[in-house]
Scaffold this active site. Structure first.
Site, PDB file in Angstrom:
ATOM      1  CE  LYS A 183       9.531  22.733 -27.091  1.00  0.00           C
ATOM      2  NZ  LYS A 183       8.195  23.321 -27.079  1.00  0.00           N
TER       3      LYS A 183
HETATM    4  C1  LIG Z   1       8.033  17.163 -24.922  1.00  0.00           C
HETATM    5  C2  LIG Z   1       7.382  17.757 -26.127  1.00  0.00           C
HETATM    6  N1  LIG Z   1       7.102  16.965 -27.180  1.00  0.00           N
HETATM    7  C3  LIG Z   1       6.522  17.444 -28.295  1.00  0.00           C
HETATM    8  C4  LIG Z   1       6.169  18.763 -28.401  1.00  0.00           C
HETATM    9  C5  LIG Z   1       5.475  19.250 -29.633  1.00  0.00           C
HETATM   10  O1  LIG Z   1       6.193  20.262 -30.291  1.00  0.00           O
HETATM   11  P1  LIG Z   1       5.501  21.206 -31.379  1.00  0.00           P
HETATM   12  O2  LIG Z   1       4.847  22.314 -30.633  1.00  0.00           O
HETATM   13  O3  LIG Z   1       6.633  21.692 -32.243  1.00  0.00           O
HETATM   14  O4  LIG Z   1       4.545  20.392 -32.156  1.00  0.00           O
HETATM   15  C6  LIG Z   1       6.438  19.629 -27.345  1.00  0.00           C
HETATM   16  C7  LIG Z   1       6.065  21.049 -27.442  1.00  0.00           C
HETATM   17  O5  LIG Z   1       5.972  21.776 -26.499  1.00  0.00           O
HETATM   18  C8  LIG Z   1       7.063  19.119 -26.174  1.00  0.00           C
HETATM   19  O6  LIG Z   1       7.325  19.904 -25.143  1.00  0.00           O
END
Ligand SMILES: Cc1ncc(COP(=O)(O)O)c(C=O)c1O
Length: 384
Positions: A183
């Site tokens: 990210k």
């Molecule tokens: C659009 C979207 N939502 C939610 C998430 C979930 O994030 P995390 O990996 O921090 O749980 C991601 C992770 O890649 C994502 O791309």
């Protein structure tokens, strides 16, 4: 294969950040503490949202959200299938039904017009996704939420440093950010739940730590009794101070990081606009500022003679990594084996799911890396 492999993403971590993390490791306090409090208040300053609650991941934030709204069997949650699987998994595990909404063919983002016909008496939440660093058309989405009195929750995993009409996204309500290593900033793993709703913030804070209403840091700093009691059953989704320290250092660099991302994206746009068979996503026409989390192209087999998977394979053979954001969730094994009743047609989702590919994009990419990606793609596409 070229000897140095260029990954599709890599975190930028400075010596100063490594030093700061080591200091915390030596400090005697490594779990949730003063660094969490500092990271949360810096994040609120940055986004302009009233409450920021640091968590172990954005997925944790999504879980807490569904719990806070008591989403259960018989409820519906409208969200795209073009998203990360965690949202759909959690809705499914809650017993509710995800109602998949299609997306714009060229931005991969859903719209109020696509969502409105799907609203029923059972709709509890609407969770659209700011995609790849671009902003959703938030005014329309919040107006729709208000019209039907349904909360709109912004999935902002891709949108750290994304602005809509000059304001950081998330300012109008509730947004969930991710700090996974690919990210725009990272804490190793982590997430931030941001909301202007005092009641929701209190609920999320309580649910993130066993439902106690306090955590060990509160007890230490506010003289609370160690014998805190459960006010409601909760989870354990707090962020460590090790991670929060990294987050503070990363957030200080967000403008520098995103400027570099934008420079690379502009070079890609210029290069690929001239080549047939590879089509970048389009940038929304309403006023917004892109955080360039991902640079996504579509591969058109009718022109190239090969599909997206083969394109990715050819780049890999040349030492260039790519990503796939995302394979539509409803096409993945469990969900295609267990379709939800009345599933909608999702032509734009399916079109893109078969063609999209994310190219290398990260702040530490050198000019030569960028030129290498462009030249390799030109070689693959023009010398076919
Ligand atoms: C659009 C979207 N939502 C939610 C998430 C979930 O994030 P995390 O990996 O921090 O749980 C991601 C992770 O890649 C994502 O791309």
């Amino acid at each position: 294969m070229s000897d140095s492999f260029l990954p599709f993403s890599k975190p930028s971590i400075s010596e100063q950040e490594i030093h700061d993390v080591v200091e915390v490791l030596r400090s005697g306090w490594i779990t949730t503490g003063s660094k969490n409090a500092e990271f949360e208040s810096q994040f609120s300053l940055f986004t302009g949202c009233k409450h920021s609650i640091a968590l172990s991941s954005a997925t944790a934030g999504m879980h807490l959200l569904l719990q806070a709204y008591n989403v259960r069997e018989g409820d519906e949650v409208i969200t795209p299938s073009m998203t990360w699987v965690s949202t759909i998994n959690l809705i499914t595990l809650s017993g509710a039904t995800p109602v998949f909404v299609d997306i714009d063919k060229d931005t991969l983002m859903t719209t109020a017009q696509l969502i409105e016909p799907l609203i029923t008496k059972k709709t509890r939440l609407i969770i659209p996704v700011h995609f790849a660093g671009a902003a959703l058309d938030l005014d329309e989405l919040y107006a729709l939420g208000k019209k039907y009195d349904i909360p709109v929750i912004e999935d902002a995993a891709h949108a750290i440093g994304t602005y809509y009409k000059k304001n950081h996204i998330g300012q109008q309500g509730t947004a969930i950010y991710s700090f996974h290593p690919i990210k725009n900033i990272t804490t190793g793993e982590g997430g931030m739940f941001c909301t202007n709703d005092d009641h929701l913030a209190e609920k999320i804070r309580r649910l993130k730590f066993h439902g106690l209403g306090v955590d060990s840091y509160d007890r230490e700093t506010q003289g609370r009794a160690p014998q805190a009691e459960v006010l409601e059953p909760g989870f354990k989704y707090n962020m460590t101070d090790i991670a929060a320290t990294l987050g503070i250092g990363q957030l200080e660099q967000i403008f520098k990081f995103n400027r570099r991302r934008k420079e690379i994206a502009q070079q890609y746009l210029q290069a690929f606009n001239e080549i047939e068979g590879i089509e970048p996503l389009q940038i929304p026409t309403y006023e917004m500022d892109h955080a360039w989390h991902l640079f996504i192209v579509r591969i058109d087999k009718s022109i190239t003679g090969f599909n997206r998977n083969e394109f990715m394979q050819r780049l890999k053979e040349q030492g260039i990594g790519t990503g796939l954001h995302f394979r539509a969730v409803h096409e993945q094994k469990y969900y295609s084996d267990h379709p939800f009743p009345d599933e909608n047609n999702l032509p734009n989702t399916e079109y893109n799911s078969a063609r999209i590919c994310s190219l290398p994009l990260f702040p530490d990419m050198h000019e030569s890396d960028c030129q290498r990606v462009i030249q390799t793609i030109k070689d693959i596409l023009l010398k076919r």
